[in-house]
Design a protein around this motif. Structure first.
Motif, PDB file in Angstrom:
ATOM      1  N   ARG A 192     -34.120 -38.789  -9.623  1.00 30.71           N
ATOM      2  CA  ARG A 192     -34.585 -39.594  -8.495  1.00 30.71           C
ATOM      3  C   ARG A 192     -34.160 -39.012  -7.150  1.00 30.71           C
ATOM      4  NH1 ARG A 192     -33.035 -45.130  -9.132  1.00 30.71           N
ATOM      5  NH2 ARG A 192     -32.200 -45.439  -7.043  1.00 30.71           N
ATOM      6  N   ALA A 193     -33.207 -38.105  -7.168  1.00 30.26           N
ATOM      7  CA  ALA A 193     -32.643 -37.574  -5.930  1.00 30.26           C
ATOM      8  C   ALA A 193     -33.717 -36.881  -5.083  1.00 30.26           C
ATOM      9  CB  ALA A 193     -31.522 -36.583  -6.247  1.00 30.26           C
ATOM     10  N   GLY A 194     -33.790 -37.260  -3.802  1.00 29.36           N
ATOM     11  CA  GLY A 194     -34.696 -36.619  -2.866  1.00 29.36           C
ATOM     12  C   GLY A 194     -36.163 -36.969  -3.042  1.00 29.36           C
ATOM     13  N   LYS A 195     -36.457 -38.020  -3.816  1.00 30.44           N
ATOM     14  CA  LYS A 195     -37.838 -38.427  -4.035  1.00 30.44           C
ATOM     15  C   LYS A 195     -38.252 -39.502  -3.025  1.00 30.44           C
ATOM     16  CE  LYS A 195     -38.427 -35.846  -7.703  1.00 30.44           C
ATOM     17  NZ  LYS A 195     -39.310 -34.667  -7.672  1.00 30.44           N
ATOM     18  N   VAL A 196     -39.559 -39.492  -2.696  1.00 33.00           N
ATOM     19  CA  VAL A 196     -40.116 -40.431  -1.729  1.00 33.00           C
ATOM     20  C   VAL A 196     -41.309 -41.146  -2.364  1.00 33.00           C
ATOM     21  CG1 VAL A 196     -41.115 -40.731   0.568  1.00 33.00           C
ATOM     22  CG2 VAL A 196     -39.506 -38.851   0.137  1.00 33.00           C
ATOM     23  N   VAL A 197     -41.335 -42.467  -2.272  1.00 38.05           N
ATOM     24  CA  VAL A 197     -42.480 -43.244  -2.727  1.00 38.05           C
ATOM     25  C   VAL A 197     -43.128 -43.890  -1.507  1.00 38.05           C
ATOM     26  CG1 VAL A 197     -43.282 -45.208  -4.087  1.00 38.05           C
ATOM     27  CG2 VAL A 197     -41.503 -43.710  -5.003  1.00 38.05           C
ATOM     28  N   ILE A 198     -44.399 -43.551  -1.271  1.00 36.20           N
ATOM     29  CA  ILE A 198     -45.183 -44.204  -0.228  1.00 36.20           C
ATOM     30  C   ILE A 198     -46.176 -45.103  -0.946  1.00 36.20           C
ATOM     31  CG2 ILE A 198     -46.589 -43.877   1.833  1.00 36.20           C
ATOM     32  CD1 ILE A 198     -43.959 -42.479   2.079  1.00 36.20           C
ATOM     33  N   ALA A 199     -46.037 -46.404  -0.779  1.00 34.75           N
ATOM     34  CA  ALA A 199     -46.813 -47.337  -1.602  1.00 34.75           C
ATOM     35  C   ALA A 199     -47.280 -48.543  -0.794  1.00 34.75           C
ATOM     36  CB  ALA A 199     -45.981 -47.805  -2.791  1.00 34.75           C
ATOM     37  N   THR A 200     -48.257 -49.228  -1.346  1.00 34.60           N
ATOM     38  CA  THR A 200     -48.685 -50.510  -0.788  1.00 34.60           C
ATOM     39  C   THR A 200     -47.912 -51.619  -1.495  1.00 34.60           C
ATOM     40  OG1 THR A 200     -50.503 -50.625  -2.391  1.00 34.60           O
ATOM     41  CG2 THR A 200     -50.989 -49.665  -0.220  1.00 34.60           C
ATOM     42  N   GLN A 201     -48.467 -52.828  -1.437  1.00 37.24           N
ATOM     43  CA  GLN A 201     -47.809 -53.997  -2.019  1.00 37.24           C
ATOM     44  C   GLN A 201     -47.705 -53.936  -3.535  1.00 37.24           C
ATOM     45  OE1 GLN A 201     -50.334 -53.873   0.121  1.00 37.24           O
ATOM     46  NE2 GLN A 201     -50.189 -55.409   1.728  1.00 37.24           N
ATOM     47  N   VAL A 202     -48.260 -52.907  -4.180  1.00 35.71           N
ATOM     48  CA  VAL A 202     -48.240 -52.837  -5.643  1.00 35.71           C
ATOM     49  C   VAL A 202     -46.827 -52.746  -6.206  1.00 35.71           C
ATOM     50  CG1 VAL A 202     -50.552 -51.842  -5.851  1.00 35.71           C
ATOM     51  CG2 VAL A 202     -48.573 -50.327  -5.615  1.00 35.71           C
ATOM     52  N   ILE A 203     -45.843 -52.341  -5.404  1.00 36.00           N
ATOM     53  CA  ILE A 203     -44.478 -52.224  -5.939  1.00 36.00           C
ATOM     54  C   ILE A 203     -43.562 -53.358  -5.494  1.00 36.00           C
ATOM     55  CG2 ILE A 203     -44.661 -49.714  -6.028  1.00 36.00           C
ATOM     56  CD1 ILE A 203     -42.682 -49.601  -3.669  1.00 36.00           C
ATOM     57  N   GLU A 204     -44.092 -54.320  -4.732  1.00 31.69           N
ATOM     58  CA  GLU A 204     -43.192 -55.339  -4.189  1.00 31.69           C
ATOM     59  C   GLU A 204     -42.914 -56.471  -5.167  1.00 31.69           C
ATOM     60  OE1 GLU A 204     -45.260 -56.586  -0.696  1.00 31.69           O
ATOM     61  OE2 GLU A 204     -46.324 -58.207  -1.686  1.00 31.69           O
ATOM     62  N   GLN A 205     -43.696 -56.586  -6.237  1.00 34.30           N
ATOM     63  CA  GLN A 205     -43.501 -57.644  -7.214  1.00 34.30           C
ATOM     64  C   GLN A 205     -43.666 -57.095  -8.627  1.00 34.30           C
ATOM     65  OE1 GLN A 205     -45.145 -61.477  -4.663  1.00 34.30           O
ATOM     66  NE2 GLN A 205     -46.489 -60.524  -6.115  1.00 34.30           N
ATOM     67  N   SER A 206     -43.008 -57.745  -9.570  1.00 31.50           N
ATOM     68  CA  SER A 206     -43.178 -57.522 -11.019  1.00 31.50           C
ATOM     69  C   SER A 206     -42.544 -56.232 -11.539  1.00 31.50           C
ATOM     70  CB  SER A 206     -44.672 -57.530 -11.402  1.00 31.50           C
ATOM     71  OG  SER A 206     -45.256 -58.762 -11.037  1.00 31.50           O
ATOM     72  N   LEU A 207     -42.467 -55.167 -10.741  1.00 34.17           N
ATOM     73  CA  LEU A 207     -41.884 -53.922 -11.222  1.00 34.17           C
ATOM     74  C   LEU A 207     -40.381 -53.901 -10.943  1.00 34.17           C
ATOM     75  CD1 LEU A 207     -44.553 -51.287 -10.103  1.00 34.17           C
ATOM     76  CD2 LEU A 207     -44.369 -52.524 -12.271  1.00 34.17           C
ATOM     77  N   ASP A 208     -39.612 -53.553 -11.964  1.00 30.12           N
ATOM     78  CA  ASP A 208     -38.150 -53.495 -11.848  1.00 30.12           C
ATOM     79  C   ASP A 208     -37.764 -52.119 -11.311  1.00 30.12           C
ATOM     80  OD1 ASP A 208     -35.452 -53.802 -11.999  1.00 30.12           O
ATOM     81  OD2 ASP A 208     -35.348 -53.943 -14.186  1.00 30.12           O
ATOM     82  N   LEU A 209     -37.756 -51.990  -9.980  1.00 28.95           N
ATOM     83  CA  LEU A 209     -37.490 -50.708  -9.332  1.00 28.95           C
ATOM     84  C   LEU A 209     -36.231 -50.782  -8.483  1.00 28.95           C
ATOM     85  CD1 LEU A 209     -41.129 -49.852  -8.166  1.00 28.95           C
ATOM     86  CD2 LEU A 209     -39.985 -49.178 -10.291  1.00 28.95           C
ATOM     87  N   ASP A 210     -35.671 -49.618  -8.196  1.00 29.32           N
ATOM     88  CA  ASP A 210     -34.429 -49.537  -7.434  1.00 29.32           C
ATOM     89  C   ASP A 210     -34.469 -48.288  -6.561  1.00 29.32           C
ATOM     90  OD1 ASP A 210     -31.747 -48.380  -6.899  1.00 29.32           O
ATOM     91  OD2 ASP A 210     -31.005 -50.114  -7.997  1.00 29.32           O
ATOM     92  N   PHE A 211     -34.404 -48.489  -5.236  1.00 27.09           N
ATOM     93  CA  PHE A 211     -34.380 -47.372  -4.291  1.00 27.09           C
ATOM     94  C   PHE A 211     -33.074 -47.386  -3.506  1.00 27.09           C
ATOM     95  CE2 PHE A 211     -38.832 -48.482  -4.962  1.00 27.09           C
ATOM     96  CZ  PHE A 211     -39.371 -47.255  -5.309  1.00 27.09           C
TER      97      PHE A 211
END
Length: 523
Positions: A250-269
């Motif tokens: 995950r080091a040095g990675k960038v995610v450019i996203a819309t609202q698709v990641i704001e709910q339901s997905l268990d993510l950690d930045f």
């Protein structure tokens, strides 16, 4: 909310023999459609749209309603729907409760005014009056309604440790790009949640072309990917930024996203940037910031890209910075209140301050917004009332009995009755032209569905190809249940790049790649 109710019945309707015979064919097709089985299964998982169709005058609506009768409905993220969908959801609950059903409705950011409407629907289904006087202000909170014990509000102990996310506003886009490039150098993963697909793609182009960020370090994620590509990207995002992700990946990675990641997905930045959006969405997005234990990290800070700070804003305060997003979030007063309460609190503290943040924007006594936003807010209120009226006009009135008179509109095909009042959409299929036939981009189970995506209707008009391709498209439509407004984009099978569709049509430049998705730009 836990809802348990008494039973009620609906009047039947007798079809003519001709109608019944015709119905056998259509019913077989209906049951064979993979998107329409879930509400008839013992345990079904579906979209909110499938649920809302049970209260709209469409074919086999009664089967949907019947399928739900013996079920406990579980509806997640009930705060996320617009006024039209909320009104339909209330009608579904009323019918479901009247038929003896129960429901569990879940939300972490629901305003009190919406909760009252949902509770009202429960008691309307029972045909009983009740008194709603909120006395408990805890968060989390369980609101339980049942016929025997009335309405109860029960504080729930949170097993989540206190989360304190510092809020810092950024008013210049340049600072965001520097924040991203610095994060890459420091081997920190960062996400920027933008409010439209256009803004996502613009940020991607600037990062790669102007700031020299390698494409390998950026993941673009939005709704305009073919389903197969969207599933692949979602799996990659979960693998790289999920609970069990590895630091070296995950080091040095960038995610450019819309609202698709704001709910339901268990993510950690490690770090998060968000365009200014309504407060409940900001809270949801903050939930993806340092969500799990990934060792020592900098303190969690959420950077919010906002229109400039001012005591005397113009009516176009938000629109001037976010021209595309202003068509998505149209009530500028809500955005102003969101900015004001976050600026005042300087942090999102969960669960302790969640109620304060929500009610400061949506409550009975919200933060006062500047006078210049009054006309915009009145327009937004009028739009809300219009959507609710449209829902009342569209839905079935089952109190009239189960009959044709329960529908103001004529009973119609599913595709002609909408479950959403957002811009009408059409389906785009990415496909190849091969040996006088068109074939979907992806193979396997449900290949056409996996090769499809949705866009706003009218964004691409009907495509006109050379005679053989048009003939193949019409032949495919005759073989399969396509709609007349479906769009077929012919891909280049021999393309050596990720951009497999690249064409000009009328005044549009249209492309599709498995990295950036579908792009439609005016020449």
């Amino acid at each position: 909310f836990l809802m348990n109710s008494a039973s009620d019945t609906l009047a039947g309707y007798d079809e003519t023999s001709a109608e019944a015979n015709a119905g056998k064919f259509y019913c077989t097709n209906w049951l064979a459609d993979s998107t329409k089985k879930s509400l008839l299964a013992d345990i079904g998982i579906g979209t909110i749209d499938q649920l809302l169709l049970s209260i709209l005058p469409v074919r086999y609506q009664d089967l949907r309603l019947y399928g739900m009768k013996i079920m406990v409905l579980v509806v997640d993220e009930v705060h996320a729907y617009d006024p039209y969908m909320n009104k339909l959801l209330c009608a579904v609950l009323k019918a479901h409760i009247a038929a003896g059903g129960s429901a569990v409705l879940l939300s972490a950011t629901i305003p009190q005014v919406l909760k009252r409407k949902l509770v009202d629907s429960y008691y309307e289904g029972l045909g009983e009056d009740y008194w709603y006087d909120q006395k408990v202000d805890n968060f989390p909170l369980l609101t339980k309604a049942d016929k025997d014990n009335g309405l109860q509000e029960i504080p729930v102990k949170s097993f989540q440790k206190k989360r304190h996310v510092t809020i810092e506003f950024l008013y210049e886009e340049e600072r965001i790009y520097k924040k991203i490039t610095n994060s890459i150098k420091e081997n920190i993963c960062i996400s920027w949640i933008r409010n439209t697909v256009y803004d996502v793609l613009e940020a991607y182009e600037k990062l790669t072309c102007e700031y020299g960020v390698s494409e390998e370090n950026i993941i673009v994620f939005h709704s305009r990917f073919a389903y197969a590509d969207r599933s692949r990207i979602e799996e990659k995002v979960i693998r790289l930024f999920g609970k069990n992700s590895k630091q070296n990946e995950r080091a040095g990675k960038v995610v450019i996203a819309t609202q698709v990641i704001e709910q339901s997905l268990d993510l950690d930045f490690d770090v998060m940037v968000s365009d200014l959006a309504p407060v409940e969405l900001i809270i949801q997005r903050a939930g993806r910031l340092q969500r799990h234990d990934h060792g020592d990290r900098c303190k969690p800070v959420m950077y919010i890209y906002s229109p400039p700070e001012t005591d005397n804003p113009e009516a176009e305060w938000y629109q001037n910075v976010f021209p595309k997003a202003s068509g998505v979030y149209r009530n500028t007063a809500i955005l102003w209140r969101t900015k004001e309460i976050l600026k005042k609190e300087e942090a999102i503290v969960l669960p302790q301050k969640a109620r304060l943040l929500i009610e400061s924007v949506y409550g009975d006594d919200p933060i006062q917004s500047p006078e210049c936003f009054s006309e915009n807010e009145i327009d937004a209120l009028g739009e809300t009332m219009a959507k609710e009226d449209t829902a009342d006009f569209s839905k079935l009135s089952l109190e009239n009995g189960y009959c044709r008179e329960s529908a103001i509109n004529e009973w119609d095909e599913e595709e002609k009755i909408t479950t959403r009042l957002s811009d009408e959409q059409c389906t785009v299929y990415i496909c190849f032209f091969d040996a006088e036939r068109i074939k979907p981009l992806y193979v396997g189970e449900f290949p056409w569905e996996m090769s499809s995506l949705k866009i706003r209707k009218g964004k691409i008009k009907k495509m006109n190809y050379q005679g053989e391709i048009n003939k193949a498209i019409e032949q495919k439509k005759a073989e399969r249940n396509f709609r007349q407004d479906d769009i077929f984009l012919i891909a280049d099978r021999n393309s050596n790049s990720n951009e497999i569709v690249k064409m000009e049509f009328e005044n549009l430049y249209i492309s599709y790649s498995n990295i950036k998705g579908l792009q439609v730009e005016k020449k």
